[in-house]
Design an enzyme around this catalytic site. Structure first.
Site, PDB file in Angstrom:
ATOM      1  CD  GLU A 151      -2.711   1.269   2.599  1.00  0.00           C
ATOM      2  OE1 GLU A 151      -3.782   1.243   2.515  1.00  0.00           O
ATOM      3  OE2 GLU A 151      -2.100   1.189   3.645  1.00  0.00           O
TER       4      GLU A 151
ATOM      5  CD  GLU B 225      -3.138   4.176  -6.232  1.00  0.00           C
ATOM      6  OE1 GLU B 225      -2.315   4.142  -6.767  1.00  0.00           O
ATOM      7  OE2 GLU B 225      -3.691   3.252  -5.815  1.00  0.00           O
TER       8      GLU B 225
END
Lengths: 157, 597
Positions: free
Chosen positions: B373, B378
């Site tokens: 993650e 993004e």
């Protein structure tokens, strides 16, 4: 829809969506396309709600379910001990000579793939080879050449 | 239905157990330890490693005790000459196919095979070394998981974990005989298949074949670099499990000691992911109420309900692969780890006058998926990678040992401010049902002006280890501004472990279930059972960690996220309001569909 996808769908509608149908579906694909392509395994996984790794794992367990492209005719020479003692090495050499490929390879015209196999159950009549579903026992180099030339002739006509 | 009782003797001692009990469990009842490798309490029985062999009187061959049910009058020997010699042979055979490079192995000292070979004093190898050179190439394509086939003993615990607990099936048994290996679809690298990076396979691997990608050295380098300001954040579930790797029993709460240890390690700011867990509740709660308003008042048919929580990165990758059509249902809130990183390099840097360029953000997580993650392209809204390095609970324990800190004797210390304060609602994020409970405590009070109608704020129906939990909350006597919710019965569900998540999404998909809000955690038990937590794991250990989490919650003065003074200050000074412009920029994200195959 690609022809592989149609084929998978047809096979699944014939055998059903349960996990038990995995084997007959895999066999059905190999019969038609001679091997299981990445595309085919993905379609099967989707249709049967299995993971792709699971389908590949099952296919890779079975020698007769290939996951790499194969020629039109698949030659499998028995490599186990009885056939070894009756001269399977000489048969393989002969085949490599005629076909101009090594064991594990496919001829340039995609007509033949040469493989070895574990015991084919013909220990009393070795050396033995299997071409597609046909068994050829008690081979000699000249007999081997004759048989393969027959297949070559059929391919050109 | 009561089961028949069966009488048998283990090592000449009589014992009575229920029909269907395995020899292994019957022996354990008498405190006879039988070694196991492929057996795991969380998984179905495989019986393939053969180290649990025992002698059964009258039987010609030895029996695998994990896979053999007891029968009346059975006489079992767990430590006969035959058993000892067979077991030793089995271990020797396993070692002949195992890269026993123990001193260089990440699992050195934590390896079940190593322990067994030490117990059985396997000295010189009896059999020749059969490890294939090509298997020594470690798959490090994933930022979370390293896979080393040369150390694999093919016990298939990982395969069963991946399919039974997680319904992912990224790993399968490929080929047969001496070519057999645990691999992926067409032997692709882990980063290219459906792997969710949850790390549950790591928790169950008995050897060093599956381990986390370790970033300990990178973190030491950052700490030792005087030009860097190293900020560390700790996830809720770490404080109830870290002790297990440092001498404590399961279920010991070590929050204060952990903070002290982090200070000794040399981190510059010691802050808490719990702070952003509280923040998540305000953002996610507001998002849920906004969605409900759109659906109920504006009759907007495009609004996606139920809303799914988005804290668990294993779950996020799972839904991206398996149910991309449900991505609009995911809350747009970043996970607490990522909210923390984005705020550390903006708000915290500003307030403390630190150049974010020189800031390194390290997070301590019970999770391996968090490593993936942190690297998502993004998630760089601060202008930098928001979180630089993610360490598992196990890696932190390793650093504490490396630093020579006597953890058990440390005096408790407190987190730094202004991102170190948290409430009990944030702590319980670590257990399945915790996010739901925290959200309900806040949302119910916002809507009605009253506490949730449960004794001492403990919303017991959402707690516990049941795979899928459901509850309904009736909204009555609401404040005038929430009038549209009067009489609405809010329907919620909670699932943990991805196999349960799959069940919930499928029940929504086929219309058999109808929820407003669903909490999903990728790992069994929630983060307390995360893929980065101390090994071993079992239902009992996870229960102890969960009990510790709820005890921690009860012991805190503030137990509702919206009461967190530092969160209130953050909104006043920096963010404005939940779902405001700045929140939108820093705290929310989007997801991308991925291929299932």
């Amino acid at each position: 829809m690609s022809s592989t996808e149609t084929l998978v769908k047809d096979l699944v509608s014939k055998y059903g969506k349960s996990r038990n149908s995995l084997m007959p579906v895999l066999q059905g694909i190999v019969q038609e396309e001679r091997y299981l392509s990445e595309e085919a395994m993905i379609f099967i996984a989707k249709e049967l709600d299995l993971s792709a790794a699971d389908v590949y794992g099952t296919a890779s367990f079975y020698t007769f379910l290939d996951t790499v492209p194969r020629g039109k005719n698949i030659i499998r020479v028995c490599k186990t001990i009885s056939c070894h003692m009756t001269g399977k090495d000489l048969i393989i050499e002969t085949l490599e000579d005629i076909l101009k490929v090594k064991v594990g390879q496919t001829t340039h015209d995609k007509n033949f793939t040469l493989l070895t196999a574990n015991c084919l159950g013909w220990c009393h009549k070795g050396p033995v080879m299997l071409i597609n579903d046909e068994v050829y026992p008690e081979l000699t180099p000249s007999r081997t050449t004759e048989i393969v030339e027959e297949y070559m002739k059929n391919a050109t006509h | 239905m009561s089961k028949y009782l069966v009488n048998l003797k283990v090592n000449n001692i009589p014992v009575t157990v229920e029909e269907g009990t395995t020899i292994l469990d019957a022996a354990r009842k008498l405190n006879f330890h039988i070694p196991t490798l492929c057996y795991h309490e969380d998984l179905t029985v495989a019986g393939n490693c053969r180290v649990c062999l025992v002698e059964v009187a009258g039987s010609r061959s030895l029996a695998a005790s994990c896979a053999t049910p007891v029968s009346e009058g059975m006489e079992v020997l767990t430590n006969s000459k035959n058993v000892r010699s067979a077991r030793k042979n089995v271990v020797e055979l396993l070692l002949s196919e195992h890269n026993a490079d123990c001193t260089k192995c990440f699992k050195n000292g934590h390896c079940e095979l190593q322990t067994l070979s030490s117990e059985y004093q396997i000295g010189q190898h009896l059999f020749i070394d059969l490890v294939k050179t090509k298997d020594k190439i470690v798959d490090i394509s994933s930022p979370s998981i390293a896979k080393d086939d040369s150390k694999c003993i093919r016990c298939q615990r990982c395969v069963r974990t991946c399919s039974e607990l997680q319904a992912v099936g990224a790993l399968a048994v490929i080929n047969k005989g001496d070519h057999q290996r645990i691999s992926t679809f067409l032997n692709k690298p882990l980063s290219e298949v459906v792997c969710t990076n949850c790390g549950q396979c790591i928790n169950r691997c008995p050897t060093g074949a599956l381990t986390e990608r370790s970033y300990i050295e990178e973190v030491w380098d950052a700490i030792n670099d005087p030009s860097k300001h190293v900020v560390v954040e700790t996830a809720p579930a770490v404080r109830v499990a870290l002790g297990e790797d440092l001498g404590f029993e399961a279920g010991e709460r070590v929050t204060g000691k952990m903070v002290a240890a982090l200070r000794h390690l040399g981190f510059d700011s010691i802050l808490d992911t719990d702070f952003t867990a509280d923040l998540t509740i305000l953002e996610e709660g507001t998002e849920l109420l906004t969605r409900l308003k759109k659906a109920l008042v504006d009759k907007d048919e495009k609004v996606s309900l139920p809303m799914f929580t988005s804290c668990s990165p294993g779950w996020i990758k799972f839904i991206e692969h398996m149910f991309p059509e449900y991505l609009p249902n995911l809350s747009t809130c970043k996970s607490p780890q990522q909210m923390f990183g984005a705020l550390a390099k903006t708000y915290y840097a500003q307030k403390k006058n630190i150049n974010p360029k020189n800031m390194v953000c390290v997070s301590i997580m019970p999770c391996t998926a968090k490593k993936f993650e942190a690297g998502r392209p993004e998630l760089r809204d601060s202008g930098y990678q928001d979180v630089d390095y993610v360490l598992t609970t196990r890696e932190l324990a390793m650093m504490i040992k490396q630093a020579g800190i006597d953890f058990m004797k440390l005096e408790d210390m407190e987190y730094d401010s202004i991102m170190g304060e948290s409430t009990g609602a944030a702590v319980i994020f670590g257990a399945s049902g915790g996010v739901m409970e925290a959200a309900l405590r806040t949302a119910y009070e916002i809507i009605s002006g009253r506490d949730v109608p449960f004794t001492n704020l403990n919303i017991v129906p959402v707690r516990g280890m049941e795979g899928v939990k459901e509850a309904k909350v009736m909204l009555k006597d609401v404040k005038p501004e929430w009038g549209f919710l009067e009489g609405v019965e809010v329907s919620i569900a909670i699932a943990h472990g991805l196999a349960n998540a799959k069940k919930v999404v499928e029940s929504i998909k086929n219309g058999t279930a109808n929820y407003h809000f669903v909490e999903i955690m990728g790992c069994p038990g929630g983060c307390i059972g995360g893929g980065g937590q101390p090994i071993p794991t079992s239902p009992e250990i996870r229960q102890k960690r969960a009990d510790a989490i709820y005890a921690e919650d009860e012991g805190l003065p503030l137990r509702k996220s919206h009461e967190n003074p530092e969160v209130q200050y953050l909104y006043k000074e920096f963010l404005g309001e939940p779902l405001g412009h700045r929140s939108h920029d820093l705290l929310h994200t989007h997801y991308k569909p991925r291929k299932r195959y």
